[in-house]
Design an enzyme around this catalytic site. Structure first.
Site, PDB file in Angstrom:
ATOM      1  N   ASP A  92       0.596  -1.017  -0.133  1.00 54.27           N
ATOM      2  CA  ASP A  92       0.019   0.335   0.388  1.00 54.27           C
ATOM      3  C   ASP A  92       1.040   1.235   0.032  1.00 54.27           C
ATOM      4  OD1 ASP A  92      -2.763   0.793   0.437  1.00 54.27           O
ATOM      5  OD2 ASP A  92      -2.218   1.666   2.252  1.00 54.27           O
TER       6      ASP A  92
ATOM      7  N   GLU B 198       0.801   6.116   0.653  1.00 55.52           N
ATOM      8  CA  GLU B 198       0.242   7.128   0.632  1.00 55.52           C
ATOM      9  C   GLU B 198       1.009   8.435  -0.047  1.00 55.52           C
ATOM     10  OE1 GLU B 198      -2.582   6.944   1.214  1.00 55.52           O
ATOM     11  OE2 GLU B 198      -2.094   4.931   2.882  1.00 55.52           O
TER      12      GLU B 198
ATOM     13  N   HIS C 158      -5.264  11.276   4.330  1.00 53.49           N
ATOM     14  CA  HIS C 158      -3.651  10.201   5.494  1.00 53.49           C
ATOM     15  C   HIS C 158      -2.947  10.835   6.377  1.00 53.49           C
ATOM     16  CE1 HIS C 158      -1.011  12.470   3.032  1.00 53.49           C
ATOM     17  NE2 HIS C 158      -1.332  11.821   1.658  1.00 53.49           N
TER      18      HIS C 158
ATOM     19  N   HIS D  16      -5.945   6.476   7.039  1.00 47.98           N
ATOM     20  CA  HIS D  16      -5.298   5.898   6.013  1.00 47.98           C
ATOM     21  C   HIS D  16      -3.865   5.731   6.648  1.00 47.98           C
ATOM     22  CE1 HIS D  16      -8.148   5.212   3.302  1.00 47.98           C
ATOM     23  NE2 HIS D  16      -9.030   6.300   3.641  1.00 47.98           N
TER      24      HIS D  16
END
Length: 235
Positions: free
Chosen positions: A8, A10, A58, A151
């Site tokens: 994942d 950001e 985030h 997030h």
């Protein structure tokens, strides 16, 4: 064993073609669908401003990544960790677009699309017409979101690892895979190991009178059609 990497990111914004950059990556290693405990988590200086809308999602600010290593300093470590393992991501085209943009920027070969598996596509096939965001899937599978205020790449990768296991058949399947002897090329098909002989027979739980009655019943009514013949040793 089938090694996979749940991945994942950001970012500073939503479009790498508009110059947006990575600011965080999170990788969780799986073997046979289960986390091994190995992970890779790095923040990086994007060399540009993070958009306010992105920070609201985030929680990462410009001050938090100021002075962090640049992607160029982390590319080798990332590529070594991932290797040629399959990469699992939710809405994989987004993460693939950003990581490949960063790799190309530093003169490295992009990761091929064939190396990626998109859990969003899997979820849409499993739950057509339903919400299939990571949050929605966690709630559907009763995966705790207690730690998730905003997030975060590593936290989201860990949550996605749990979701991926459920999408592939749940914890029972993961336990079966641990006993697998043969794996297909996709790392999912398997054949369970056969049971071997019991090293020490269990003591009989049948009373002698019950055993004698069973033998008499077989001799009178079933004869050679019985699953257990009349001379069966019940020990």
């Amino acid at each position: 064993m089938a090694r996979e990497i749940v991945f994942d990111t950001e970012t500073t914004g939503i479009d790498p073609r508009a110059g947006h950059r990575l600011i965080e990556i999170g990788c969780v290693e799986l073997e046979d669908l289960l986390p091994t405990g190995r992970s890779l988590h790095r923040y990086m200086d994007p060399e540009r401003i993070i958009e306010a809308d992105a920070t609201r999602i985030h929680g990462i600010t410009n001050e938090m990544v100021a002075g962090k290593p640049k992607f160029a300093d982390l590319a080798e470590e990332f590529l070594n960790f991932v290797g040629d393992s399959r990469i699992i991501a939710h809405n994989a085209s987004f993460d693939r677009g950003f990581i490949n943009m960063e790799l190309e920027r530093v003169g490295r070969v992009p990761l091929p699309e064939t190396q990626w598996l998109d859990t969003l596509e899997i979820a849409r096939n499993v739950f057509p017409g339903m919400a299939n965001s990571l949050d929605a899937l966690c709630r559907r599978y009763n995966i705790s979101l207690a730690e998730r205020d905003k997030h975060g790449a590593l936290l989201d990768a860990r949550l996605l690892a749990d979701v991926y296991l459920e999408l592939m058949g749940g914890k029972e399947r993961g336990l079966d895979l641990a006993m697998a002897s043969d794996f297909g090329e996709d790392g999912l098909a398997y054949k369970a190991k056969p049971y071997g002989p019991r090293p020490k027979p269990l003591p009989s739980q049948i009373h002698p009178e019950e055993a004698q009655a069973h033998k008499a019943f077989i001799a009178k009514y079933l004869k050679d059609k019985a699953l257990w013949p009349a001379d069966t040793n019940y020990q």
